[in-house]
Motif scaffolding. Structure first.
Motif, PDB file in Angstrom:
ATOM      1  N   THR A 449       0.857  -1.191   0.000  1.00 11.06           N
ATOM      2  CA  THR A 449       0.000   0.000   0.000  1.00 11.06           C
ATOM      3  C   THR A 449       0.888   1.234   0.000  1.00 11.06           C
ATOM      4  O   THR A 449       1.915   1.275   0.704  1.00 11.06           O
ATOM      5  N   SER A 450       0.477   2.221  -0.780  1.00 11.21           N
ATOM      6  CA  SER A 450       1.283   3.441  -0.882  1.00 11.21           C
ATOM      7  C   SER A 450       0.401   4.604  -1.302  1.00 11.21           C
ATOM      8  O   SER A 450      -0.625   4.420  -1.964  1.00 11.21           O
ATOM      9  N   ALA A 451       0.839   5.803  -0.930  1.00 14.69           N
ATOM     10  CA  ALA A 451       0.238   6.997  -1.527  1.00 14.69           C
ATOM     11  C   ALA A 451       0.763   7.107  -2.959  1.00 14.69           C
ATOM     12  O   ALA A 451       1.929   6.832  -3.227  1.00 14.69           O
ATOM     13  N   TYR A 452      -0.141   7.456  -3.879  1.00 15.47           N
ATOM     14  CA  TYR A 452       0.251   7.658  -5.273  1.00 15.47           C
ATOM     15  C   TYR A 452       0.039   9.141  -5.594  1.00 15.47           C
ATOM     16  O   TYR A 452      -1.062   9.669  -5.440  1.00 15.47           O
ATOM     17  N   GLY A 458      -4.261  13.501 -13.931  1.00 17.48           N
ATOM     18  CA  GLY A 458      -4.464  12.287 -13.157  1.00 17.48           C
ATOM     19  C   GLY A 458      -4.147  11.037 -13.960  1.00 17.48           C
ATOM     20  O   GLY A 458      -3.610  11.071 -15.064  1.00 17.48           O
ATOM     21  N   GLY A 459      -4.498   9.890 -13.394  1.00 17.50           N
ATOM     22  CA  GLY A 459      -4.288   8.616 -14.067  1.00 17.50           C
ATOM     23  C   GLY A 459      -2.950   7.981 -13.732  1.00 17.50           C
ATOM     24  O   GLY A 459      -1.993   8.657 -13.350  1.00 17.50           O
ATOM     25  N   VAL A 490      -1.939  -1.571 -18.507  1.00 21.22           N
ATOM     26  CA  VAL A 490      -3.305  -1.240 -18.104  1.00 21.22           C
ATOM     27  C   VAL A 490      -3.269   0.184 -17.568  1.00 21.22           C
ATOM     28  O   VAL A 490      -2.490   0.496 -16.663  1.00 21.22           O
ATOM     29  N   THR A 491      -4.108   1.052 -18.125  1.00 21.71           N
ATOM     30  CA  THR A 491      -4.178   2.444 -17.682  1.00 21.71           C
ATOM     31  C   THR A 491      -5.467   2.667 -16.914  1.00 21.71           C
ATOM     32  O   THR A 491      -6.540   2.207 -17.330  1.00 21.71           O
ATOM     33  N   GLU A 497      -6.508  14.813  -9.473  1.00 22.44           N
ATOM     34  CA  GLU A 497      -5.287  15.166 -10.181  1.00 22.44           C
ATOM     35  C   GLU A 497      -4.513  16.164  -9.322  1.00 22.44           C
ATOM     36  O   GLU A 497      -5.069  16.849  -8.479  1.00 22.44           O
ATOM     37  N   ASN A 498      -3.207  16.220  -9.535  1.00 22.35           N
ATOM     38  CA  ASN A 498      -2.340  17.158  -8.812  1.00 22.35           C
ATOM     39  C   ASN A 498      -2.436  17.007  -7.292  1.00 22.35           C
ATOM     40  O   ASN A 498      -2.310  17.987  -6.555  1.00 22.35           O
ATOM     41  N   GLN A 499      -2.649  15.791  -6.831  1.00 17.60           N
ATOM     42  CA  GLN A 499      -2.701  15.532  -5.397  1.00 17.60           C
ATOM     43  C   GLN A 499      -2.510  14.041  -5.172  1.00 17.60           C
ATOM     44  O   GLN A 499      -2.566  13.249  -6.117  1.00 17.60           O
ATOM     45  N   PRO A 500      -2.277  13.623  -3.918  1.00 21.16           N
ATOM     46  CA  PRO A 500      -2.096  12.192  -3.665  1.00 21.16           C
ATOM     47  C   PRO A 500      -3.421  11.436  -3.669  1.00 21.16           C
ATOM     48  O   PRO A 500      -4.489  11.999  -3.460  1.00 21.16           O
ATOM     49  N   MET A 501      -3.339  10.149  -3.918  1.00 21.34           N
ATOM     50  CA  MET A 501      -4.435   9.204  -3.722  1.00 21.34           C
ATOM     51  C   MET A 501      -3.842   7.984  -3.038  1.00 21.34           C
ATOM     52  O   MET A 501      -2.624   7.869  -2.887  1.00 21.34           O
TER      53      MET A 501
END
Length: 595
Positions: A449-452, A458-459, A490-491, A497-501
């Motif tokens: 698990t990680s912040a992306y 985005g994407g 796979v996309t 966008e412009n922030q972590p998820m």
């Protein structure tokens, strides 16, 4: 320990250090380490490798040749036993000391001089060699006054050109490059000395031969290296490159010349010169040879000075490497501002006209620091004749002149790269700590698990790094609005966008249970891994998107076909959360479970 044993010990220690460097270079696949061990300098990133340059093996062979020659040099210089100066006049004693100092400078003392400012290093070179150029001519025996006069002319030219080189390194001074002329005149002076040494019984034929080798071999290697390039290709450049490293013969000649000067006949004075010291006329002429070029090159302080352009090598670390204020030494900050002010990188015009002297550039810069309104800056730049007056002044440039003023408005500009990196690492760690595991009750063979961190639009992608990754998967994801697959990629599109998820990945040996509760979108597609790897990119090496920590390889069965099940959820108040489930599966069909 005898001098002979000392020479062998020095040569042996040098070869051991070279061997250690070679082992480290092989282990790290970095030829620059071997280069450092051989010539004691760190090569640049390219280091003559790539298209149009020699292969690494050819360069390594050339370095091995240089290592052997350097070891021979240390052995030759340090094996010479000391001789007393009894019976020698003052000029002979002085010349012997100058020759030993020059030999030490040529062998090792150039290394600490590299750490000095350029102008100071050039001045040190002048202090070592200028007295030698003159004194050597005064101790030769059996030479006519015309011979000595011509030698003094060559010595005077060498001193003048060396002074010019030292002045050229001062901030705000630009001179034509005369290094080639200094090399030519110095070679002419050396040829005269070697001719005189051959007629002087104090020096052996071996010493004269080594001097001739030191004089001719660098030129010969450079000439034949360039001549052979059309026939041998880039490999011939190794021969050309070796010409810069063949000063070992010259160094040995300096040491042997000093050693043999204390032999029989060392106290003999030149013909027509009293043994008590040179006549007043000779002393005056010799002093003039050294001092007059120095005095003649002193510039008036009021004269406008112009310095390097933004393309100059001395500006590289600021205009190309973007060294920040926090990593710039206090003595280099004015230079950094001038480099930024004169740069034309990316096709932009310089901040100030090329004809504006450095003093005025610095003065205008300090006035720009005090201007609080953009209109004031524009007016100052127009006054200076700037071609980009409408842009105003960039705080990234002004911070080098007035850190107190700019730092009060934008403190981030005062930080070093290390401080910025520490802050970025802290931010990434904090954001990563906010991401819990999305499916904690089910254990997978591989998981993480990680912040992306998302970029513009985005994407993200799950892909085989060695497969063909084209635009097809991105186009398919854009058309679908969520997931697209093509070949080895796979996309997945995101709402953010412009922030972590937050992203959790799990890889299974077989299809796990389908979990739909709590997820807003669930889609499954097929992907092919030809290399046996399926990865999610990590944010590293300056990337602006990717995971905070490295996630595992999701292709648990090696090369083959896999199914990728993508879960998406999360709201406006919380980070968007995704779960990627990967397991072996031959189907390439796309299945939507929740839409």
């Amino acid at each position: 320990m005898s001098r002979r044993h000392l020479g062998l010990l020095a040569a042996g220690l040098y070869l051991v250090s070279v061997a250690v460097a070679a082992v480290i270079a092989i282990a790290n696949d970095d030829l620059r380490v071997f280069y450092l061990g051989v010539v004691w300098e760190w090569a640049g990133g390219g280091f003559m490798l790539g298209d149009g340059f020699p292969e690494a093996g050819d360069m390594a062979a050339g370095l091995a040749v240089v290592a052997v020659l350097n070891a021979w040099m240390f052995w030759q210089v340090l094996r010479l036993p000391p001789r007393a100066d009894k019976g020698a006049d003052r000029r002979v004693i002085r010349l012997r000391r100058l020759l030993y100092l020059a030999a030490a400078y040529s062998a090792v003392l150039w290394l600490p001089s590299e750490l000095l400012p350029d102008a100071l290093a050039e001045a040190l070179f002048l202090l070592v060699w200028a007295p030698l150029w003159v004194t050597f001519l005064l101790v030769l025996t059996g030479e006519s006054w015309r011979f000595r006069a011509l030698g003094l002319v060559f010595a005077a030219i060498c001193v003048a050109l060396s002074v010019e080189s030292a002045i050229d390194e001062l901030p705000g001074v630009v001179w034509p490059n005369t290094g080639w002329l200094l090399s030519l005149v110095d070679s002419a002076w050396l040829l005269m000395i070697l001719l005189a040494q051959r007629r002087d019984e104090r020096w052996s034929r071996a010493t004269v031969t080594l001097g001739l080798a030191g004089l001719t071999m660098p030129f010969a290697f450079e000439f034949f290296g360039a001549l052979l390039v059309p026939f041998l290709g880039p490999e011939a450049l190794v021969i050309n490159w070796l010409s810069d490293e063949l000063n070992v013969f010259y160094t040995v000649w300096l040491a042997r010349s000093a050693h043999e000067l204390a032999g029989p006949g060392a106290g003999s004075a030149p013909a027509g010169v009293a043994s008590g010291g040179p006549p007043r006329a000779v002393r005056i002429v010799s002093a003039a040879v050294v001092l007059v070029p120095v005095i003649g090159m002193i510039e008036p302080e009021e004269r406008p000075r112009l310095t390097y352009s933004g393309w100059d090598d001395r500006c590289y670390e600021w205009t190309m490497q973007y060294r920040p204020y926090g990593d710039t030494r206090p003595e280099d900050r004015e230079r950094a501002f001038i480099c930024h002010a004169r740069t034309t990188m990316d096709g932009v015009p310089p901040m100030f006209p090329d004809t504006l002297a450095d003093q005025y550039v610095l003065a205008y810069g300090r006035r720009l620091c005090q201007a609080r309104e953009r209109e004031e800056q524009v007016a100052l730049l127009e006054e200076a004749g700037s071609e980009r007056s409408g842009w105003g002044a960039d705080p990234d440039d002004l911070v080098f002149l007035c850190p107190d003023v700019v730092g009060a408005r934008q403190p981030d500009l005062l930080r070093s790269e290390a401080e910025k990196k520490a802050d970025e690492d802290r931010f990434v760690a904090e954001e990563n700590a906010r991401c819990p595991e999305a499916w904690p009750r089910v254990r997978a063979r591989r998981e993480g698990t990680s912040a992306y961190f998302l970029f513009e639009g985005g994407g993200y992608a799950v892909y085989d790094p060695e497969g063909e990754i084209g635009e097809e998967s991105w186009d398919a994801a854009l058309d679908d609005g969520f997931v697209g697959a093509a070949g080895g990629a796979v996309t997945v599109m995101t709402e953010s966008e412009n922030q972590p998820m937050c992203l959790t990945v799990k890889a299974f040996d077989s299809a796990p249970p389908l979990r739909l509760k709590g997820w807003e979108q669930v889609t499954e597609v097929g992907v092919v891994s030809t290399s046996g790897r399926l990865l999610v990119p990590m944010m590293e090496d300056g990337a602006e998107q990717g995971t905070a920590v490295r996630l595992p390889n999701l292709a648990v069965k090696g090369p083959g076909r896999y199914r990728v099940r993508v879960y998406a959820g999360g709201g406006e108040d919380a980070y968007e959360q995704h779960l990627i489930v990967v397991f072996p599966g031959r189907s390439g069909k796309k299945v939507e479970y929740v839409r």
